[in-house]
Design an enzyme around this catalytic site. Structure first.
Site, short mmCIF file in Angstrom:
data_model
loop_
_atom_site.label_atom_id
_atom_site.label_comp_id
_atom_site.label_asym_id
_atom_site.label_seq_id
_atom_site.Cartn_x
_atom_site.Cartn_y
_atom_site.Cartn_z
N TYR A 4 -43.70 33.74 59.54
CA TYR A 4 -42.04 32.15 59.11
C TYR A 4 -42.24 31.63 60.07
O TYR A 4 -42.64 30.39 60.21
CB TYR A 4 -40.95 33.24 59.00
CG TYR A 4 -40.37 31.73 58.49
CD1 TYR A 4 -40.08 31.65 57.75
CD2 TYR A 4 -38.85 31.68 59.48
CE1 TYR A 4 -38.63 29.91 56.83
CE2 TYR A 4 -38.22 30.69 59.21
CZ TYR A 4 -38.71 30.15 58.18
OH TYR A 4 -37.35 29.20 57.58
N SER A 32 -37.27 24.68 61.59
CA SER A 32 -36.54 25.38 62.09
C SER A 32 -36.60 25.05 63.40
O SER A 32 -37.27 25.02 63.74
CB SER A 32 -36.99 26.50 61.56
OG SER A 32 -35.89 27.57 61.17
N1 LIG Z 1 -31.59 30.20 55.94
C1 LIG Z 1 -31.89 29.42 57.61
O1 LIG Z 1 -31.00 30.07 57.77
C2 LIG Z 1 -32.35 28.86 57.23
C3 LIG Z 1 -33.15 28.27 58.74
C4 LIG Z 1 -33.39 26.75 58.91
C5 LIG Z 1 -34.09 26.44 58.03
N2 LIG Z 1 -34.60 27.23 56.69
C6 LIG Z 1 -35.42 26.53 55.85
O2 LIG Z 1 -34.42 25.40 55.08
C7 LIG Z 1 -35.28 25.43 53.84
C8 LIG Z 1 -34.44 26.57 52.45
O3 LIG Z 1 -33.45 27.13 52.27
P1 LIG Z 1 -32.23 27.81 52.39
O4 LIG Z 1 -31.99 28.34 53.61
O5 LIG Z 1 -31.37 26.26 51.81
O6 LIG Z 1 -32.61 29.08 51.41
P2 LIG Z 1 -32.55 29.14 49.21
O7 LIG Z 1 -31.08 28.94 49.35
O8 LIG Z 1 -33.23 30.18 49.03
O9 LIG Z 1 -33.16 28.13 49.13
C9 LIG Z 1 -34.67 27.90 48.87
C10 LIG Z 1 -35.01 26.81 48.08
O10 LIG Z 1 -36.29 26.80 48.41
C11 LIG Z 1 -36.70 27.52 46.30
N3 LIG Z 1 -37.73 27.65 46.08
C12 LIG Z 1 -38.71 29.02 46.76
N4 LIG Z 1 -39.57 29.46 46.89
C13 LIG Z 1 -40.23 27.98 45.89
C14 LIG Z 1 -41.66 27.41 44.76
N5 LIG Z 1 -42.56 28.37 45.11
N6 LIG Z 1 -41.23 26.24 44.33
C15 LIG Z 1 -39.69 25.84 44.35
N7 LIG Z 1 -39.38 26.27 45.30
C16 LIG Z 1 -39.00 26.86 45.43
C17 LIG Z 1 -35.85 27.59 45.77
O11 LIG Z 1 -35.72 28.29 44.19
P3 LIG Z 1 -36.07 28.63 43.48
O12 LIG Z 1 -35.77 29.81 44.43
O13 LIG Z 1 -35.14 28.31 41.91
O14 LIG Z 1 -37.40 27.90 43.10
C18 LIG Z 1 -34.46 27.38 46.33
O15 LIG Z 1 -34.02 26.47 45.95
C19 LIG Z 1 -36.37 26.70 53.61
O16 LIG Z 1 -36.96 26.29 53.79
C20 LIG Z 1 -36.14 27.68 55.31
O17 LIG Z 1 -36.98 28.19 55.60
C21 LIG Z 1 -33.06 28.12 56.51
#
Ligand SMILES: NC(=O)c1ccc[n+]([C@@H]2O[C@H](COP(=O)([O-])OP(=O)(O)OC[C@H]3O[C@@H](n4cnc5c(N)ncnc54)[C@H](OP(=O)(O)O)[C@@H]3O)[C@@H](O)[C@H]2O)c1
Length: 226
Positions: free
Chosen positions: A148, A136
């Site tokens: 985080y 990130s």
């Molecule tokens: N959105 C942002 O601004 C941003 C920026 C930088 C980095 N990120 C990173 O990008 C990654 C993906 O996030 P996103 O933005 O795409 O958000 P998201 O749509 O909330 O996706 C998160 C994913 O992680 C899964 N997950 C969460 N806890 C889990 C667990 N205990 N076991 C298995 N799967 C789990 C969720 O699936 P289930 O709930 O179905 O398990 C979902 O598929 C994360 O690592 C986040 O930190 C996000």
């Protein structure tokens, strides 16, 4: 034979978008997350011959082991894995944070990612494969009191060390460092953020490089359009 990519956190956001982009680029995909229903819908969209849903909670080493074994059994190989599952926290101040929130955050963002890496690395060695991690922009800036952000510092440090471990046998490791992405990660829409497809495109770009090129890191930031 088409290459095979495992994606954690594949039920929504960046992971689901990467499944679509990689599938369009010719990859077969193994989809891991807890939400079986969402994974099944994505498999139906991508085609049962090209995708498999393997529901698992990344905090369970046993569940991840079984899920990844199913992907390898189904498609016969693993060429890449995307350790992308992650979560945020409502605890913003280190002084007042809820300790259970911290524990859950570390379990998912660090332990879960480590477990994925440990299980896939022996498979990736067989194919001179590629490991992608979702870091990130939060790992590159000061975020007051943010654990985080600190979990993402870990991801970036681990990615560099993994690249050093993998390169001697022809493997590659890439960390993606997006700024704000408009996903379910947030409680409210982020219309000025990146789209999950933008990060997915970067993931596929890294995956599709010729074997002698390792993309160590891709940083993506949204550019205001208004
Ligand atoms: N959105 C942002 O601004 C941003 C920026 C930088 C980095 N990120 C990173 O990008 C990654 C993906 O996030 P996103 O933005 O795409 O958000 P998201 O749509 O909330 O996706 C998160 C994913 O992680 C899964 N997950 C969460 N806890 C889990 C667990 N205990 N076991 C298995 N799967 C789990 C969720 O699936 P289930 O709930 O179905 O398990 C979902 O598929 C994360 O690592 C986040 O930190 C996000």
């Amino acid at each position: 034979m088409d290459k095979v990519l495992l994606i954690t956190g594949a039920s929504s956001g960046i992971g689901a978008a990467t499944a679509r982009a990689a599938s369009a680029a010719g990859w077969r995909v193994g989809l891991m997350a807890r939400s079986q229903g969402k994974l099944d819908e994505l498999v139906a969209e991508l085609g049962q011959d090209r995708a498999i849903a393997v529901a698992a909670d990344v905090t369970s080493a046993e569940a991840q082991h079984d899920a990844i074994a199913k992907v390898v059994e189904r498609f016969g190989r693993l060429d890449a894995a995307f350790a992308n599952a992650g979560m945020g926290t409502s605890s913003k101040s280190a002084e007042t944070a809820d300790l259970d929130d911290w524990r859950e955050l570390l379990d998912v963002n660090i332990w879960g990612l480590l477990v994925t890496a440990r299980i896939v690395l022996p498979e990736l060695r067989k194919t001179k494969g590629h490991l992608l991690l979702t870091g990130s922009r939060a790992a590159k800036i000061e975020l007051s009191g943010s654990v985080y952000g600190a979990t993402k510092h870990f991801v970036h440090g681990f990615a560099a060390n993994l690249l050093a471990e993998m390169r001697p046998w022809g493997g590659r490791c890439t960390v993606l460092a997006p700024g704000i992405v408009d996903t379910a990660f947030f409680d409210s829409p982020k219309p000025d953020g990146l789209k999950p497809e933008d990060v997915a495109n970067a993931a596929v770009y890294a995956l599709e490089q010729p074997p002698h090129v390792a993309i160590g890191e891709v940083t993506l930031m949204p550019v205001p359009q208004s």
